[in-house]
Design an enzyme around this catalytic site. Structure first.
Site, mmCIF file in Angstrom:
data_model
loop_
_atom_site.group_PDB
_atom_site.id
_atom_site.type_symbol
_atom_site.label_atom_id
_atom_site.label_comp_id
_atom_site.label_asym_id
_atom_site.label_seq_id
_atom_site.Cartn_x
_atom_site.Cartn_y
_atom_site.Cartn_z
ATOM 1 N N CYS A 85 42.201 -23.316 -69.547
ATOM 2 C CA CYS A 85 41.465 -23.700 -69.695
ATOM 3 C C CYS A 85 40.275 -21.942 -70.092
ATOM 4 C CB CYS A 85 40.461 -24.630 -68.532
ATOM 5 S SG CYS A 85 40.990 -25.995 -67.318
ATOM 6 N N HIS A 141 32.700 -22.697 -67.368
ATOM 7 C CA HIS A 141 34.506 -22.183 -67.140
ATOM 8 C C HIS A 141 34.167 -20.448 -67.890
ATOM 9 C CE1 HIS A 141 38.300 -22.439 -64.996
ATOM 10 N NE2 HIS A 141 38.021 -21.016 -64.727
#
Length: 538
Positions: A85, A141
Site C-alpha cells: 500500500c 496511509h
C-alpha cells in the site's frame, strides 16, 4: 477605400487561418483543451484489487461499470504498481521511486513516527499551484504522526477519510498492529476525519457508501470556475472482509467464504464508481474530465483477492504483486485510441508528471522525478518514454507474519545476509541476496526472496494451485515478460548476459538508494492517550 472583393479575400484568409489553427491544435499530443479550461482529474485507487478481479480480465465477479469505462477508454495492460500500500501511494504522490524517499521497506504502520518526506512536493501541491481545487476522500496511509504529514498539510484543500492502513468498514475503528511491536495496553481507536477533525457521525455506515456520498457532494458543491483534482482512494477491497448482505447475495454460489464476501465488496465498489460517473454526467462535468482507475497492488489471496493467471500476490515482486489493473477514460483522449488496450510500459510513478505536464499543462523543471510523462502514450497511442521499471530494492528482511506460515517456507525471513552497506556493493558486485526486482524492456530480474512464487487460481475455478519447489540458495530469476507474462520459465541460467546487464542496472539504482527509514513503534501513538482517536503524537 477597401473594395468588397478585398474585404471578402481578407475574410476568407482569416477563416482559412483559424481553420488551420484548429486543425493543428486537434493533432497536438498533450491536450484537446485550452489553458482557460483545463480538464478536471479524478483518480480512483482501489485497495488490494487483484488482476483477476475485474470483468474484462475474465473474472466471474461482475463489474459492469468498470468494464464499461475501460471499454470506452484505454486499458493499461503493461501497467505496474508496487506490491504493497504505502509505496504505491508514495510514488503516486511524489513521482519518485521509494528508494529515493526511504519508504522501500514495508508500509507505514499506525504506531510508526514516519510519513512521506516533507520535502517531497506532492501531486496535490503541484496541481494546486496550477489553479486546481484539490480534494481527497478515502485512505491516506502516508503517515500522520505529526500534523505536517496530514493530507490537508500536503496540498489538499479538503480531506474526508482515514489516516491508517485498514480498519472496520462500519465502526471506522482499528486496533494496534505492527510486527514485532508490543501493543499491550493499546485500545482500539477511531480513525475517520472530516477535514482535520475526528467524526463520530458515521458509526454503522459502510465506508464505500460514505466515501461515494462525500465525493458526490464535493462534485455538486464545486465551483466550476476552477478545475478540480479529486483523489478517491477507496478502502475497498482491503480486509477486513465486510459488506452489506445485499451485495453478497448474487455470489452465494461461491463456496469459499472469503471469495464470496470479497466479490460482494467488489460489486459495491463498482456500483459506487458508477454512481460517481453518473453524478459527473448530471452536473455537465464529464466532457471535460479525465478519470484514472488503478489498483494499489496485487490482490491478497488470504482475503479473497485473486491474480490468476499471474504468479504471486500482494507483497510479492512476482507479476501477481505488481502488475496492476488500470485504465483511463475521458472524452478528451483521441477517438483513435478510445476502446483500445495500451501495451506500452507505464508505472504508478508516471502519474505525477503525466497529470502535471501532460494533462494540466504545468512544468516539471524544478523536480527530480523517476516518473515519465506518458500522456501522449495514453491519449494518442505513441510509444512510452519509459523503458525500464525499478520494482524495488529492499535491503531489510521482511518480518514474519502469522498468516504467511502456510505459504512462506522460510518462516518470514525472506533472504539471508541482506544488509544496507553501499561500500560492500562495488560496481559488478551487487549483493543478489537483497530482495529486489527490475524490468528492462521485456526482461525482468528478481533477486533475494521475491515472495511466494505460487500460481493461485480462483477458489471456484476447479483449477489446482501450483506450488513450485523452493530452491535453497537460489537468489536470481530472469524472465522475458512479453513472451512469458506468467513467469513460468526462468532463463537465468540460459541468459547470463541478461542477468549481468540487469544486475548492473540494480547496482546503478542501489548507488542512489536512500537508507530505508523504518522506525520502531512508539507507545505515544496509543489512542487511549488521545481520547480514543488515532491522531498525531508529535
Amino acid at each position: 477605400m477597401e473594395t468588397r472583393k478585398e474585404h471578402a479575400m481578407q475574410h476568407f484568409t482569416t477563416i482559412f487561418l483559424l481553420t488551420s489553427v484548429v486543425l493543428a491544435l486537434s493533432t497536438l499530443g498533450d491536450c484537446h483543451w485550452n489553458s482557460t479550461n483545463p480538464p478536471n482529474i479524478i483518480f480512483i485507487l482501489a485497495d488490494d484489487y487483484g488482476f483477476n478481479d475485474i470483468g474484462y480480465h475474465g473474472s466471474k465477479i461482475r463489474t459492469p461499470w468498470l468494464d464499461k469505462l475501460a471499454a470506452e477508454g484505454v486499458k493499461l495492460e503493461n501497467y505496474y504498481v508496487q506490491p504493497i500500500c504505502t509505496p504505491t501511494r508514495s510514488q503516486l504522490m511524489s513521482g519518485r521511486y521509494q528508494i529515493h524517499t526511504g519508504l522501500e521497506h514495508w508500509i507505514i504502520w499506525d504506531v510508526q513516527p514516519n510519513c512521506l518526506p516533507l520535502d517531497d512536493v506532492t501531486l496535490a501541491e503541484k496541481l494546486k499551484e496550477l489553479g486546481y481545487a484539490t480534494y481527497a476522500v478515502g485512505k491516506w496511509h502516508l503517515g500522520f504522526y505529526k500534523k505536517d504529514c496530514w493530507p490537508t498539510r500536503r496540498g489538499f484543500d479538503t480531506f474526508f477519510g482515514y489516516y491508517t492502513g485498514s480498519e472496520d468498514y462500519f465502526t471506522h475503528r482499528r486496533g494496534c498492529g505492527m510486527p514485532g511491536f508490543n501493543c499491550k495496553g493499546f485500545t482500539p481507536g477511531l480513525d475517520l476525519r472530516d477535514q482535520e477533525q475526528p467524526t463520530h457521525n458515521y458509526n454503522g455506515s459502510y465506508s464505500t457508501h460514505i466515501f461515494t456520498e462525500q465525493a458526490q457532494q464535493i462534485l455538486e458543491n464545486h465551483n466550476s470556475a476552477k478545475p478540480f483534482f479529486l483523489y478517491l482512494p477507496f478502502q475497498a477491497v482491503h480486509s477486513p472482509l465486510q459488506v452489506p448482505e445485499k451485495y453478497i447475495d448474487p455470489y452465494k454460489h461461491i463456496a469459499d467464504k472469503h471469495r464470496r464476501i470479497y466479490s460482494g465488496m467488489v460489486a459495491c465498489m463498482d456500483e459506487a464508481i458508477g454512481n460517481i460517473t453518473q453524478t459527473l454526467t448530471h452536473l455537465g462535468l464529464w466532457d471535460n474530465t479525465v478519470l484514472i482507475f488503478s489498483t494499489d497492488n496485487g490482490g491478497q489471496i488470504y482475503e479473497g483477492g485473486n491474480n490468476w493467471p499471474l504468479r504471486g500476490w500482494k507483497t510479492s515482486l512476482w507479476e501477481g504483486g505488481v502488475h496492476g489493473v488500470g485504465f483511463v477514460h475521458s472524452p478528451l483522449i483521441s477517438k483513435s485510441v478510445q476502446g483500445t488496450s495500451c501495451k506500452e510500459m507505464i508505472h504508478v510513478s508516471d502519474w505525477f508528471p503525466t497529470l502535471i505536464a501532460g494533462v494540466a499543462g504545468g512544468h516539471l523543471d524544478d523536480l527530480e522525478l523517476d516518473g515519465f510523462n506518458v500522456w501522449q502514450t495514453i491519449s494518442q497511442g505513441k510509444s512510452s518514454p519509459r523503458k525500464e521499471i525499478l520494482h524495488n530494492i529492499d535491503p531489510i528482511p521482511y518480518p514474519s507474519l502469522p498468516y504467511m506460515a502456510e505459504y512462506e517456507p522460510q518462516g518470514g525471513v525472506f533472504y539471508p545476509d541482506a544488509y544496507f552497506n553501499t561500500s560492500n556493493n562495488l560496481p559488478g558486485s551487487y549483493n543478489t541476496t537483497i530482495r529486489a526486482a527490475i524490468r528492462v524492456g521485456d526482461w525482468k530480474l528478481l533477486t533475494g526472496y521475491p515472495g511466494n512464487s505460487s500460481w493461485i487460481p480462483p477458489p471456484d475455478s476447479g483449477i489446482v494451485p501450483i506450488h513450485p519447489v523452493e530452491q535453497k540458495s537460489k537468489y536470481v530469476w530472469l524472465f522475458n515478460i512479453r513472451e512469458d507474462p506468467n513467469e513460468y520459465h526462468d532463463l537465468s541460467d540460459a541468459r547470463p548476459d541478461k542477468v549481468k546487464e540487469l544486475v548492473g542496472r540494480l547496482q546503478y539504482y542501489y548507488s542512489s538508494l536512500v537508507p530505508p527509514f523504518y522506525p520502531p513503534g512508539d507507545v505515544r501513538a496509543n489512542p487511549a492517550l488521545h481520547g480514543g482517536i488515532w491522531t498525531n503524537w508529535e
